[in-house]
Design an enzyme around this catalytic site. Sequence first.
Site, PDB file in Angstrom:
ATOM      1  N   ARG A  91       0.793  -1.224   0.000  1.00 46.63           N
ATOM      2  CA  ARG A  91       0.000   0.000   0.000  1.00 46.63           C
ATOM      3  C   ARG A  91       0.824   1.271   0.000  1.00 46.63           C
ATOM      4  O   ARG A  91       0.545   2.201  -0.760  1.00 46.63           O
ATOM      5  CB  ARG A  91      -0.930   0.052   1.228  1.00 46.63           C
ATOM      6  CG  ARG A  91      -2.232  -0.682   1.044  1.00 46.63           C
ATOM      7  CD  ARG A  91      -2.709  -1.201   2.384  1.00 46.63           C
ATOM      8  NE  ARG A  91      -1.809  -2.250   2.798  1.00 46.63           N
ATOM      9  CZ  ARG A  91      -1.971  -3.535   2.475  1.00 46.63           C
ATOM     10  NH1 ARG A  91      -3.025  -3.903   1.821  1.00 46.63           N
ATOM     11  NH2 ARG A  91      -1.081  -4.448   2.832  1.00 46.63           N
ATOM     12  N   THR A  92       1.808   1.341   0.892  1.00 46.78           N
ATOM     13  CA  THR A  92       2.477   2.631   1.065  1.00 46.78           C
ATOM     14  C   THR A  92       3.215   3.024  -0.216  1.00 46.78           C
ATOM     15  O   THR A  92       3.087   4.151  -0.701  1.00 46.78           O
ATOM     16  CB  THR A  92       3.418   2.591   2.281  1.00 46.78           C
ATOM     17  OG1 THR A  92       2.662   2.147   3.410  1.00 46.78           O
ATOM     18  CG2 THR A  92       3.991   3.965   2.573  1.00 46.78           C
ATOM     19  N   LYS A 122      26.029  -3.065  -1.540  1.00 42.13           N
ATOM     20  CA  LYS A 122      27.499  -2.969  -1.685  1.00 42.13           C
ATOM     21  C   LYS A 122      28.116  -2.197  -0.527  1.00 42.13           C
ATOM     22  O   LYS A 122      29.313  -1.929  -0.530  1.00 42.13           O
ATOM     23  CB  LYS A 122      27.838  -2.251  -2.996  1.00 42.13           C
ATOM     24  CG  LYS A 122      27.286  -2.908  -4.235  1.00 42.13           C
ATOM     25  CD  LYS A 122      27.660  -2.071  -5.468  1.00 42.13           C
ATOM     26  CE  LYS A 122      27.003  -2.611  -6.719  1.00 42.13           C
ATOM     27  NZ  LYS A 122      27.142  -1.656  -7.836  1.00 42.13           N
ATOM     28  N   ARG A 124      11.378   3.843   3.059  1.00 40.08           N
ATOM     29  CA  ARG A 124      11.026   2.884   4.127  1.00 40.08           C
ATOM     30  C   ARG A 124      12.274   2.065   4.415  1.00 40.08           C
ATOM     31  O   ARG A 124      12.922   1.584   3.481  1.00 40.08           O
ATOM     32  CB  ARG A 124       9.888   1.977   3.689  1.00 40.08           C
ATOM     33  CG  ARG A 124       9.722   0.786   4.656  1.00 40.08           C
ATOM     34  CD  ARG A 124       8.458   0.009   4.408  1.00 40.08           C
ATOM     35  NE  ARG A 124       7.282   0.770   4.812  1.00 40.08           N
ATOM     36  CZ  ARG A 124       6.041   0.285   4.778  1.00 40.08           C
ATOM     37  NH1 ARG A 124       5.828  -0.953   4.341  1.00 40.08           N
ATOM     38  NH2 ARG A 124       5.020   1.020   5.148  1.00 40.08           N
ATOM     39  N   HIS A 132       5.526   6.164  11.382  1.00 40.15           N
ATOM     40  CA  HIS A 132       4.952   6.019  10.044  1.00 40.15           C
ATOM     41  C   HIS A 132       3.958   7.177   9.900  1.00 40.15           C
ATOM     42  O   HIS A 132       2.749   6.983   9.904  1.00 40.15           O
ATOM     43  CB  HIS A 132       4.251   4.665   9.951  1.00 40.15           C
ATOM     44  CG  HIS A 132       3.881   4.215   8.561  1.00 40.15           C
ATOM     45  ND1 HIS A 132       3.913   5.045   7.458  1.00 40.15           N
ATOM     46  CD2 HIS A 132       3.470   3.000   8.111  1.00 40.15           C
ATOM     47  CE1 HIS A 132       3.519   4.359   6.402  1.00 40.15           C
ATOM     48  NE2 HIS A 132       3.252   3.121   6.771  1.00 40.15           N
TER      49      HIS A 132
END
Length: 309
Positions: free
Chosen positions: A56-57, A86, A107, A135
């Site tokens: 969703r986000t 890396k 995120r 959030h």
Amino acid sequence: MSAFTGRDIIAIGDLSHEDIRAILDQAAAFDRHRREYAHLLSPFILATLFYEPSTRTRLSFESAMLRLGGKVISVAEARTSSSAAKGETLADTARTVAAYADVIVIRHPAVGSARELAEAAPVSVINAGDGTGEHPTQALLDLYTIERERGRLDGLRIGLVGDLKNGRTVHSLARALAHWDVSLMFVAPPALRMPEDITAALRARGVEIEETDDLLRAAQTCDVLYVTRIQRERFEDADEYIRLKGSYVVDRALIERAKPGITIMHPLPRVDEIATDVDALPNAAYFRQVANGVAVRMALLALVLGAVG
Ligand code: NCD
């Protein structure tokens, strides 16, 4: 240019009551007149950097940008498919991605990671979840949903249910609700209670909070139940997760005994904490909540890019 132009959205504490009101009002304006704004962000590019799973986000930010005529570049599995694999630092990633995009949504599993990226990035950074931290954009769409479902925020009794210890959505939502005259009920097993620093900060602001492990009593007294998933990925001990999963289940039988007209919300994804027999009830607001995420993220993008406000 507005007061929002170029700002980072990292934690609810970064936003004043007026800021939150402006975001919710802008979201409502986009909901009403979406087509009028179909080219608003055409000069701009959004980069989404997701180091943790999301449906969703990420898609709602990308949908929001595209609905406003903007463009999107994306690293969906940044942990394995970006230069993080890396050993690149977030600061170097920030400087790099800022050369390609005008706003970055991140995120990441580490608390504080979004802030770290924001400090090095010369463009706006929006936190789409930093581990068990915050959030904030979910909290904004949750507020928007409560207002739409209930017509107001003031005067409501709101129950937050489930993994209040590890769930970042409830951390941000509790802090956001403190801007209104609400009373809160925190419903969790003892091992998953809301962190003490959050409870103390809310009480210091005068928010009435009751902590309980009694879901039925919460359902009988609350206007809104905000149900969350036990955050399996945050447990070090798999047995502890198995012991706690299934602690609370909201099902049709519970709704029948609950306060009439109770609103059931969930940030999703759900596992088994809301039975599917609830989905067809008018009380079930969680898929409307998903849809509201697009308008709220349209508002956030347009505000930080200085296109409205
Ligand atoms: C939440 C998250 O990622 O914190 N999902 C979301 O963004 N809607 C909730 C969760 O994962 O349980």
